[in-house]
Enzyme design. Structure first.
Site: not given
Ligand code: S3P
Length: 439
Positions: A22, A94, A122, A167, A169, A322, A353
């Site tokens: 992904k 995200g 988020r 992170s 991202q 993840d 989570r």
């Protein structure tokens, strides 16, 4: 909402190619869109998240064709994107929202990015605050902490920023913003998250220096366009270790199983789940290791195993963030206690989570305790899990983790919200049926 009821199969057996990664799929489309030339991406993940990235890049004026898992991107160059005529919809993704916000911060136009209810809930200050420090003009709900985010393109300055969370991202949003800036950007602090952005941009001709404790991106000079930098990159997306992990755990916890996942990305920033499964005593082998484009890949085979509890904490966390829901299922079937710490990031994923995993495990008859930054699970040893009705909470990785738990539960388990798997693993239910099929 669709529901699926599963019973533990007598055996699990098979060799399979998991879908494309992904993180790599998103980046392959986004980065090729701002490159010069035409790129062919194969084994692209056709999950909803990556389709959101394609749709957003098309809305920014990039010509992209897709046939099944092959995508052709006609790059427009770093300065060729066009102001979108409508809001950019990032769906549940995200990665799309955060990377794109970074990319658009330095473009000479206005754009608005939003997503579904989960994505809009988020936190985004983690990108808006550092991007603003580089000169970006971004606003959004909650003072820029929640989407929709409105980006008024502005000149980016280089400089220095210390990352306070590991992170990819956030790191990638800043590196993408720096592509259009007038000076290099140096990132210090928590740089040890997945490094697909660094690998891919560097393969496209961007000058990125990677030190032990810092990363520096040197923006291409204005005349780089004439030298075709960044240049397009044709690639085959490696298999997604985050998807393969469901089958690794499935094989480990089932009493009669052997599963091989082939061509899986073995980038060390992504293989924490393999380290944890080994530490838990999983019967696991890696073979056919090679390099595919800028990523290492290999085949992973897992047999039925007798798992023991372990500790998952510290530097390991970003390398398996993840995979924690499915590792929690492994912990539930193991002998002894498993402790997950330093994983407060789990609270702000597609669902909380920590809360959703603990509630689901308890429903399966497992002793599990919620902690501020993780959880503690007392494994049931050889005892099967207790079949239950479990909710995905719209979270793809939970839907699949509960499906794996169902393989070791009696008499049956129902998953509500089973359609969430479409986000990252469209063929998941078919593959599960194939693995448990009586031959
Ligand atoms: C991703 C980074 C991770 C991960 C997400 C994909 C990426 O998020 O959880 O599924 O492609 O960069 P963070 O960077 O927020 O940890």
């Amino acid at each position: 909402m669709s529901r699926i009821t599963l019973q533990a199969p007598r055996h699990l057996r098979g060799k399979l190619l998991v879908p494309g990664d992904k993180s790599v799929s998103h980046r392959a489309v986004m980065f090729n869109a701002i490159a010069r030339g035409r790129a062919r991406i194969t084994n692209f993940l056709t999950g909803a998240d990556c389709l959101s990235t394609i749709a957003c890049m098309q809305a920014l004026g990039v010509e992209i064709e897709r046939q099944n898992d092959t995508v052709i991107v006609n790059g427009v160059g770093l300065r060729g994107l066009r102001e979108p005529t409508d809001v950019l919809d990032c769906g549940n993704s995200g990665t799309t929202l955060r990377l794109l916000t970074g990319l658009l911060a330095g473009q000479p136009f206005f754009s608005v990015l939003t997503g579904d209810a989960s994505l809009r809930a988020r936190p985004q200050r983690r990108i808006t605050e550092p991007l603003r420090s580089l000169g970006a003009s971004i606003d959004g709900r909650a003072n820029g902490d929640r989407a929709p985010l409105a980006v008024r393109g502005a000149p980016m300055h280089g400089g220095r920023y210390t990352l306070s969370i590991a992170s990819a991202q956030v790191k990638s949003a800043l590196l993408l913003a720096a592509l259009t800036s007038d000076a290099p950007l140096r990132l210090d602090g928590q740089i040890d998250s997945r490094d697909h952005t660094e690998r891919m941009l560097s393969a496209m001709g961007i000058d990125i220096g990677i030190g032990l404790d810092h990363i520096t991106l040197f923006p291409p000079l204005q005349d780089a366009e004439s030298k075709l930098i960044p240049h397009s990159l044709t690639l085959r997306v490696p298999g997604d270790p985050s998807s393969a992990a469901f089958w690794w755990v499935a094989a480990a916890i089932h009493p009669d199983a052997e599963i091989t996942t082939t061509g899986v990305c073995l980038n060390p920033t992504r293989t924490g789940a393999l380290d944890v499964l080994r530490a838990m005593g999983a019967n696991l082998t890696i073979s056919n290791e090679t390099i595919e484009g800028s990523e290492p890949i290999g085949d992973v085979t897992v047999h039925s195993s007798e798992l023991v509890g372990t500790r998952i904490e510290g530097d390991l966390i970003p390398r398996l963030i993840d995979e924690i829901p499915v590792l929690a299922v492994a912990a539930a079937c193991a002998t002894g206690e498993t402790i997950v710490r330093d994983a407060q990031e789990l609270r702000v994923k597609e669902s909380d989570r920590i809360a959703t995993v603990v509630t689901g495990l308890q429903a399966l008859g497992v002793e599990a305790e919620d902690q501020p930054d993780g959880f503690i699970v007392s494994g049931r040893g050889g005892e099967p899990l207790r079949g239950a009705v479990l909710n995905s909470h719209g979270d793809h990785r939970l839907a699949m983790a509960w499906a794996v738990a169902a393989l070791a539960a009696n008499p049956e388990t129902t998953i509500i919200g089973a359609e969430a798997v479409q986000v990252s693993y469209p063929g998941f239910w078919e593959t599960l049926a194939m693995l448990g099929h009586d031959v």
